[in-house]
Design a protein around this motif. Structure first.
Motif, short mmCIF file in Angstrom:
data_model
loop_
_atom_site.label_atom_id
_atom_site.label_comp_id
_atom_site.label_asym_id
_atom_site.label_seq_id
_atom_site.Cartn_x
_atom_site.Cartn_y
_atom_site.Cartn_z
N VAL A 1 -32.03 -116.66 -1.70
CA VAL A 1 -31.74 -118.13 -1.32
C VAL A 1 -32.07 -119.09 -3.01
CG1 VAL A 1 -32.78 -120.32 -0.20
CG2 VAL A 1 -31.75 -118.12 1.02
N SER A 2 -31.33 -119.60 -2.90
CA SER A 2 -31.52 -120.72 -4.15
C SER A 2 -31.50 -122.37 -3.76
CB SER A 2 -30.74 -120.43 -5.47
OG SER A 2 -29.50 -120.52 -5.02
N TYR A 3 -32.22 -123.15 -4.55
CA TYR A 3 -31.95 -124.68 -4.48
C TYR A 3 -32.32 -125.18 -5.57
CZ TYR A 3 -36.78 -123.42 -3.74
OH TYR A 3 -38.29 -122.97 -3.62
N TRP A 4 -31.63 -126.46 -5.75
CA TRP A 4 -31.99 -127.10 -7.00
C TRP A 4 -31.66 -128.48 -6.71
CZ3 TRP A 4 -27.21 -129.43 -8.59
CH2 TRP A 4 -26.19 -129.03 -7.90
N VAL A 5 -32.26 -129.25 -7.59
CA VAL A 5 -32.39 -130.77 -7.39
C VAL A 5 -31.82 -131.57 -8.54
CG1 VAL A 5 -33.74 -132.70 -6.54
CG2 VAL A 5 -34.18 -130.54 -5.48
N LEU A 6 -31.06 -132.41 -8.54
CA LEU A 6 -30.82 -133.25 -9.89
C LEU A 6 -31.96 -134.02 -10.34
CD1 LEU A 6 -26.89 -134.04 -9.16
CD2 LEU A 6 -27.96 -132.35 -10.77
N PRO A 7 -32.31 -134.23 -11.44
CA PRO A 7 -33.23 -135.13 -12.02
C PRO A 7 -33.71 -136.37 -11.07
CG PRO A 7 -32.39 -134.37 -13.84
CD PRO A 7 -31.54 -133.90 -12.65
N ARG A 8 -32.80 -137.17 -11.13
CA ARG A 8 -33.20 -138.50 -10.32
C ARG A 8 -33.61 -138.52 -8.77
NH1 ARG A 8 -28.71 -142.59 -9.23
NH2 ARG A 8 -27.52 -141.38 -7.39
N HIS A 9 -33.40 -137.23 -8.30
CA HIS A 9 -33.72 -136.85 -6.95
C HIS A 9 -34.89 -136.30 -6.48
CE1 HIS A 9 -29.89 -138.86 -5.63
NE2 HIS A 9 -29.30 -137.98 -6.48
N ARG A 10 -35.62 -135.81 -7.53
CA ARG A 10 -36.69 -135.19 -7.59
C ARG A 10 -38.17 -135.89 -7.08
NH1 ARG A 10 -35.63 -131.87 -13.17
NH2 ARG A 10 -33.95 -130.87 -12.43
N ALA A 11 -39.09 -135.08 -6.43
CA ALA A 11 -40.16 -135.72 -6.31
C ALA A 11 -40.23 -136.57 -4.97
CB ALA A 11 -40.95 -136.32 -7.22
N HIS A 12 -39.15 -136.46 -4.06
CA HIS A 12 -38.87 -137.23 -3.21
C HIS A 12 -38.81 -136.57 -1.66
CE1 HIS A 12 -38.70 -140.89 -5.73
NE2 HIS A 12 -37.86 -140.24 -5.93
N GLY A 13 -39.28 -135.26 -1.85
CA GLY A 13 -38.85 -134.30 -0.74
C GLY A 13 -37.42 -133.58 -0.64
N VAL A 14 -36.72 -134.08 -1.44
CA VAL A 14 -35.28 -133.53 -1.43
C VAL A 14 -35.18 -132.27 -1.60
CG1 VAL A 14 -32.95 -133.63 -2.38
CG2 VAL A 14 -34.29 -135.72 -2.11
N GLY A 15 -36.07 -131.57 -2.43
CA GLY A 15 -35.95 -130.08 -2.67
C GLY A 15 -36.47 -129.52 -1.27
N THR A 16 -37.26 -129.66 -0.72
CA THR A 16 -37.67 -128.96 0.50
C THR A 16 -36.56 -129.30 1.56
OG1 THR A 16 -40.28 -129.55 0.25
CG2 THR A 16 -39.56 -129.05 2.13
N ALA A 17 -36.14 -130.38 1.64
CA ALA A 17 -34.90 -130.48 2.77
C ALA A 17 -33.82 -129.36 2.28
CB ALA A 17 -34.43 -132.04 2.57
N ILE A 18 -33.37 -129.47 0.91
CA ILE A 18 -32.48 -128.44 0.58
C ILE A 18 -32.61 -126.97 0.89
CG2 ILE A 18 -31.05 -127.80 -1.29
CD1 ILE A 18 -31.10 -130.59 -2.45
N ALA A 19 -33.85 -126.72 0.54
CA ALA A 19 -34.28 -125.37 0.47
C ALA A 19 -34.51 -125.09 2.10
CB ALA A 19 -35.94 -125.23 -0.15
N GLN A 20 -34.90 -126.10 3.00
CA GLN A 20 -34.91 -125.60 4.25
C GLN A 20 -33.54 -125.35 5.00
OE1 GLN A 20 -37.95 -125.09 6.15
NE2 GLN A 20 -36.29 -124.14 7.30
N ALA A 21 -32.68 -126.16 4.51
CA ALA A 21 -31.18 -126.01 5.03
C ALA A 21 -30.60 -124.75 4.72
CB ALA A 21 -30.25 -127.22 4.42
N VAL A 22 -30.94 -124.27 3.25
CA VAL A 22 -30.31 -123.00 2.78
C VAL A 22 -30.95 -121.77 3.50
CG1 VAL A 22 -29.70 -121.76 0.74
CG2 VAL A 22 -29.48 -124.14 0.53
#
Length: 179
Positions: free
Chosen positions: A99-120
């Motif tokens: 599994v991989s996950y990535w977050v575009l810079p302006r969306h980092r440090a807001h929990g988005v990475g965890t949400a994406i990773a959990q979904a994947v």
């Protein structure tokens, strides 16, 4: 495009939704890529021609195929990041999914990475062919290491980095639950 809601413990507001990655996401990826994404995920900077060719290939992949790539979008359709599930490739054994996950810079440090990773991870976990979910994370990638820990992943040995064979990454294993 159908999408899957991403659920994360610290995602602000509505969770990002996963959509199959395709040509509609090109502009956001081209304009949003930064040095961190190039180093950790893409391996090298995308140019328009290479990205267009890659996205055209992803559009032909089946929804239950061995390689699936997604964009994570907000309620307005803005690309926030993405991720993938791969059941084939270097370092992936039969019954495993990386599994991989990535977050575009302006969306980092807001929990988005965890949400994406959990979904994947949830998509990989729902596949009965998958008995082991693995992540490969560079040891100096503190944000991704923290996400792996929040997913309940357990660190294992050092392996080849997926985006750069000259670098090493820590292999992490996420509990599957349907064994």
């Amino acid at each position: 495009m159908s999408s899957v809601p991403a659920q994360g413990p610290s995602a602000p507001g509505p969770a990002p939704r996963l959509q199959r990655l395709g040509p509609d996401h090109a502009v956001a990826i081209l304009t949003g890529q930064d040095a961190a994404l190039v180093q950790e995920i893409f391996g090298r900077r995308w140019d328009e021609d290479r990205l267009s060719a890659f996205l055209a290939r992803t559009a032909r992949w089946t929804g239950d195929g061995p390689i699936r790539e997604f964009a994570a979008v907000d309620v307005d359709g803005t690309v926030m990041g993405g991720g993938g599930v791969r059941r084939i490739g270097p370092g992936i054994a039969q019954g495993e999914a990386e599994v991989s996950y990535w977050v575009l810079p302006r969306h980092r440090a807001h929990g988005v990475g965890t949400a994406i990773a959990q979904a994947v991870v949830d998509l990989a976990r729902a596949d009965d062919r998958v008995h082991r979910i693995v992540l490969r994370i560079a040891p100096d990638n503190a944000a991704s290491t923290a996400i792996a820990a929040r997913l309940g992943a357990v660190p294992e040995q050092m392996v080849e980095h997926p985006a750069d064979r000259t670098r090493r990454a820590r292999r992490w294993v996420v509990p599957v639950g349907h064994l």
